[in-house]
Design an enzyme around this catalytic site. Structure first.
Site, PDB file in Angstrom:
ATOM      1  CB  ILE A  88      -0.911  -0.016   1.261  1.00  0.00           C
ATOM      2  CG1 ILE A  88      -1.845  -1.229   1.215  1.00  0.00           C
ATOM      3  CG2 ILE A  88      -1.697   1.273   1.398  1.00  0.00           C
ATOM      4  CD1 ILE A  88      -2.863  -1.214   0.094  1.00  0.00           C
ATOM      5  CG  HIS A 104       0.470 -12.149   7.992  1.00  0.00           C
ATOM      6  ND1 HIS A 104       0.941 -11.969   6.711  1.00  0.00           N
ATOM      7  CD2 HIS A 104       1.272 -13.066   8.581  1.00  0.00           C
ATOM      8  CE1 HIS A 104       2.004 -12.748   6.540  1.00  0.00           C
ATOM      9  NE2 HIS A 104       2.222 -13.414   7.649  1.00  0.00           N
TER      10      HIS A 104
HETATM   11  C1  GRF Z   1      -5.831 -15.118   3.705  1.00  0.00           C
HETATM   12  O1  GRF Z   1      -5.157 -16.224   4.199  1.00  0.00           O
HETATM   13  C2  GRF Z   1      -5.318 -13.857   4.344  1.00  0.00           C
HETATM   14  O2  GRF Z   1      -4.839 -14.045   5.631  1.00  0.00           O
HETATM   15  C3  GRF Z   1      -4.185 -13.482   3.460  1.00  0.00           C
HETATM   16  O3  GRF Z   1      -4.590 -13.859   2.164  1.00  0.00           O
HETATM   17  C4  GRF Z   1      -5.531 -14.930   2.240  1.00  0.00           C
HETATM   18  C5  GRF Z   1      -6.738 -14.552   1.432  1.00  0.00           C
HETATM   19  O4  GRF Z   1      -7.594 -15.630   1.231  1.00  0.00           O
HETATM   20  N1  GRF Z   1      -3.805 -12.114   3.658  1.00  0.00           N
HETATM   21  P1  GRF Z   1      -8.995 -15.410   0.525  1.00  0.00           P
HETATM   22  O5  GRF Z   1      -8.707 -14.802  -0.842  1.00  0.00           O
HETATM   23  O6  GRF Z   1      -9.784 -14.478   1.386  1.00  0.00           O
HETATM   24  O7  GRF Z   1      -9.605 -16.757   0.428  1.00  0.00           O
END
Ligand code: GRF
Length: 189
Positions: A88, A104
């Site tokens: 970002i 995360h």
């Molecule tokens: C998730 O595991 C999130 O923690 C990470 O990216 C993934 C996204 O998964 N930042 P989705 O596209 O929401 O299924």
């Protein structure tokens, strides 16, 4: 209280975006007003269209100003990153101080930083023989995964866990907590 407007930034599958949309449908504190995506093939765009939520596809040559105007047009108060893979820019962080939130899929400060996303995170957790993993919800600053931590939830791992089963356990935590925590942040923010 006026309803807050949330933009979700996502680059991929969008399972968290889907959960957030469900949670904030008919919610009195906030609504999902826009999905921002940098990948025209991302499944999250289909979710946006099925849910009748406007989406904005950023292409490489777009100026940041174009994105900021789009966010202003939709009167966005908070940005939620749900699997958004681009850094970002600092100008956007200045525009939304303490109003950009990321999730995360590990217990930061371990297993974060540039290049640590998706299965790479769970593979690293597995090879370090961690006894637990989890999720970290945090404010976004100029460095990948370094902003102030708002919330963490843990899950125990055992030696039979593979990166895939770790991913499943972590995703379950994401789907359980993310929307609820966002709602709390918004109502105090
Ligand atoms: C998730 O595991 C999130 O923690 C990470 O990216 C993934 C996204 O998964 N930042 P989705 O596209 O929401 O299924």
């Amino acid at each position: 209280m006026n309803k807050k407007h949330i933009a979700i930034f996502a680059s991929g599958k969008g399972s968290n975006a889907q959960k957030l949309i469900q949670h904030f449908r008919n919610n009195s504190s906030a609504e999902i007003s826009l999905i921002v995506c940098n990948n025209e093939k991302a499944e999250v765009l289909q979710i946006a269209s099925a849910e009748k939520i406007p989406s904005f596809l950023i292409s490489k040559n777009d100026s940041l100003q174009k994105l900021i105007s789009e966010l202003r047009n939709h009167q966005i108060d908070f940005i939620v990153l749900a699997g958004y893979l681009l850094l970002i820019p600092a100008e956007l962080i200045k525009e939304f101080p303490n109003r950009i939130i990321n999730i995360h899929p590990a217990l930061l400060p371990k297993f974060g930083g540039k290049g640590m996303y998706g299965m790479k995170v769970h593979e690293a957790v597995k090879s370090s023989e961690e006894k637990k993993s989890g999720i970290t919800i945090h404010f976004v600053n100029e460095e990948f995964d370094k902003g102030k931590i708002i919330f963490q939830a843990e899950v125990l791992l055992n030696e039979n866990d593979s990166p895939q089963t770790i991913a499943q356990k972590v995703q379950q935590l994401e789907h359980e907590h993310f929307a609820r925590e966002i709602e709390k942040i918004i109502s105090t923010g």
